[in-house]
Motif scaffolding. Structure first.
Motif, PDB file in Angstrom:
ATOM      1  N   TYR A 117       0.826  -1.199   0.000  1.00  0.00           N
ATOM      2  CA  TYR A 117       0.000   0.000   0.000  1.00  0.00           C
ATOM      3  C   TYR A 117       0.865   1.256   0.000  1.00  0.00           C
ATOM      4  O   TYR A 117       1.887   1.310   0.684  1.00  0.00           O
ATOM      5  N   ILE A 118       0.435   2.235  -0.792  1.00  0.00           N
ATOM      6  CA  ILE A 118       1.121   3.527  -0.854  1.00  0.00           C
ATOM      7  C   ILE A 118       0.147   4.619  -0.451  1.00  0.00           C
ATOM      8  O   ILE A 118      -0.922   4.769  -1.067  1.00  0.00           O
ATOM      9  N   CYS A 119       0.467   5.359   0.597  1.00  0.00           N
ATOM     10  CA  CYS A 119      -0.348   6.503   0.997  1.00  0.00           C
ATOM     11  C   CYS A 119       0.503   7.388   1.905  1.00  0.00           C
ATOM     12  O   CYS A 119       1.646   7.055   2.222  1.00  0.00           O
ATOM     13  N   LYS A 120      -0.057   8.515   2.314  1.00  0.00           N
ATOM     14  CA  LYS A 120       0.625   9.377   3.285  1.00  0.00           C
ATOM     15  C   LYS A 120      -0.131   9.296   4.600  1.00  0.00           C
ATOM     16  O   LYS A 120      -1.365   9.401   4.635  1.00  0.00           O
ATOM     17  N   LEU A 121       0.606   9.067   5.682  1.00  0.00           N
ATOM     18  CA  LEU A 121       0.036   8.975   7.020  1.00  0.00           C
ATOM     19  C   LEU A 121       0.689  10.002   7.942  1.00  0.00           C
ATOM     20  O   LEU A 121       1.760  10.525   7.640  1.00  0.00           O
ATOM     21  N   GLY A 122       0.029  10.264   9.073  1.00  0.00           N
ATOM     22  CA  GLY A 122       0.573  11.199  10.046  1.00  0.00           C
ATOM     23  C   GLY A 122       1.276  10.481  11.173  1.00  0.00           C
ATOM     24  O   GLY A 122       1.655   9.311  11.051  1.00  0.00           O
ATOM     25  N   SER A 123       1.420  11.181  12.295  1.00  0.00           N
ATOM     26  CA  SER A 123       2.099  10.585  13.450  1.00  0.00           C
ATOM     27  C   SER A 123       1.195  10.599  14.681  1.00  0.00           C
ATOM     28  O   SER A 123       1.671  10.520  15.810  1.00  0.00           O
ATOM     29  N   ASP A 124      -0.116  10.695  14.442  1.00  0.00           N
ATOM     30  CA  ASP A 124      -1.062  10.730  15.559  1.00  0.00           C
ATOM     31  C   ASP A 124      -1.742   9.378  15.745  1.00  0.00           C
ATOM     32  O   ASP A 124      -1.416   8.394  15.086  1.00  0.00           O
ATOM     33  N   VAL A 145       4.267   6.895   3.315  1.00  0.00           N
ATOM     34  CA  VAL A 145       5.090   8.050   3.655  1.00  0.00           C
ATOM     35  C   VAL A 145       4.500   8.730   4.884  1.00  0.00           C
ATOM     36  O   VAL A 145       3.281   8.802   5.038  1.00  0.00           O
ATOM     37  N   THR A 146       5.362   9.223   5.783  1.00  0.00           N
ATOM     38  CA  THR A 146       4.906   9.871   7.011  1.00  0.00           C
ATOM     39  C   THR A 146       5.140  11.377   6.964  1.00  0.00           C
ATOM     40  O   THR A 146       6.217  11.841   6.556  1.00  0.00           O
ATOM     41  N   VAL A 152      -5.478  11.722   8.952  1.00  0.00           N
ATOM     42  CA  VAL A 152      -6.226  10.752   8.157  1.00  0.00           C
ATOM     43  C   VAL A 152      -7.674  11.228   8.017  1.00  0.00           C
ATOM     44  O   VAL A 152      -8.269  11.754   8.967  1.00  0.00           O
ATOM     45  N   CYS A 153      -8.230  11.038   6.837  1.00  0.00           N
ATOM     46  CA  CYS A 153      -9.620  11.432   6.578  1.00  0.00           C
ATOM     47  C   CYS A 153     -10.576  10.624   7.462  1.00  0.00           C
ATOM     48  O   CYS A 153     -10.365   9.437   7.692  1.00  0.00           O
TER      49      CYS A 153
END
Length: 380
Positions: A117-124, A145-146, A152-153
């Protein structure tokens, strides 16, 4: 096969090649301008036929990765958290991992193919929830990627007094936090067999650029390109903006899954037959048009096949289309492209069954147990 003297037919398989030159149109507008041809493909053309007739779109798709050589399916998009109300008070919610591209990644992994899976995520916390769920499902996250500022939606689904669930609100606090094209890991594409994407992030210029780069990498490494528009108009400025952005990607597509309503919308028509005819201009080798409880229509260059779905007691149809796509991709990954009507029918029946199983429960494909998945596979 030897050259038949008919330059409108493929010199490899004999099917219609739909060559623009043969049809009296400008060669720059031919479908082949959007495709990649490998030396191996040209080697399949008999010497006496070379330079006399074009190959067809199905043979071009067939030349892509040998499914038995490269393994794995890459899914690119955006993760969601679906907050489902526990009762009619709509104050207490159960969180579920969601999002079309996440569902497909989890689906093919559950079926036994390796998913990345490829997406952008946060650190929460919400991003950690996504990571944990993907880890539990065994989905490879090395392409994720972080960004510390990414959120996140969130999708909130409420429950009416009658017990029906309905969409209430959609929250995207960081719509500009998208994967950049330079953040894509080329090594993933080098090893995998199929690249899959949707239109969920195409509303943003950054993700449009990233998607084009991902498709370029997929073609470079002879991957099959699979697309499910899965249109959500709330994310677009206008219908015209949506059509103008989404339709060019159809030219790049080898495997298309699209709902009937989405097809009618993109082709700007109210008639299915007319829409399918318009879709032929994009020369997509394999198309599946889903019709909910009625089943699906499978379309190739030389056949249109309707396959009915078995009746189920639908509880929540959210994610049923994603399960259908996961089923199709798994079949192609494990068994190859459906060259004959029988295999096309079998693939569609399996995808229908998977979509039906998901619609008969809450929680989407991620809620299916291994035993249930095995039962569906055994029944196919």
């Amino acid at each position: 096969m030897a050259f038949s003297g008919d330059d409108s037919r493929c010199p490899i398989c004999g099917e219609k090649n739909n060559c623009a030159s043969v049809q009296g149109r400008e060669i720059e507008k031919c479908w082949c301008m959007q495709k990649v041809f490998t030396p191996d493909l040209f080697k399949q053309i008999p010497l006496e036929s070379r330079g006399k007739a074009c190959v067809c779109v199905k043979c071009v798709a067939r030349q892509k990765v040998g499914i038995n050589v490269k393994k794995g399916i890459i899914s690119y998009g955006e993760a969601f958290i679906d907050f489902i109300a526990k009762n009619e008070s709509n104050t207490d919610f159960d969180p579920f991992l969601g999002g079309t591209t996440v569902n497909v990644a989890v689906g093919v992994q559950k079926l036994g193919a390796k998913a990345s899976y490829i997406c952008k995520l946060g650190s929460d916390e919400t991003s950690d929830f996504v990571r944990k769920k993907l880890l539990i499902e065994g989905v490879n996250q090395s392409g994720c990627v972080t960004s510390v500022t990414k959120k996140v939606c969130e999708v909130y689904v409420h429950k009416s007094k009658e017990g029906d669930r309905y969409f209430h609100s959609y929250i995207d606090s960081t719509p500009h936090e998208q994967v950049y094209k330079y953040e894509l890991q080329e090594a993933l594409f080098e090893k995998a067999a199929i690249f899959y994407f949707g239109s969920g992030t195409l509303f943003h210029p950054i993700s449009q650029e990233t998607t084009r780069e991902a498709v370029r990498l997929a073609k470079k490494y002879r991957m099959l390109v699979a697309f499910d528009p899965n249109i959500r108009m709330k994310r677009w400025e206008s219908e015209a903006a949506c059509r103008n952005t989404v339709t060019p990607f159809l030219y790049e597509t080898d495997i298309l899954k699209i709902s009937q309503d989405e097809l009618l919308f993109l082709m700007n028509s109210t008639d299915l037959t007319e829409s399918l005819e318009k879709l032929r201009a994009y020369h997509i080798p394999f198309v599946w048009v889903t019709q909910g409880e009625k089943g699906a229509v499978a379309v190739t260059a030389n056949q249109t096949l309707h396959v009915s779905a078995k009746k189920v007691q639908a509880i929540d149809t959210t994610g049923a289309g994603d399960a259908f796509m996961a089923g199709i991709l798994w079949c192609i990954h494990e068994k190859g492209l459906p060259e004959r009507e029988e295999s096309c029918k079998q693939y569609t029946m399996f995808a229908n069954a998977l979509g039906g199983a998901v619609s008969a429960r809450y929680g989407g494909i991620i809620s299916l147990k291994a035993k249930e998945v095995s039962s569906i596979k055994a029944g196919s």
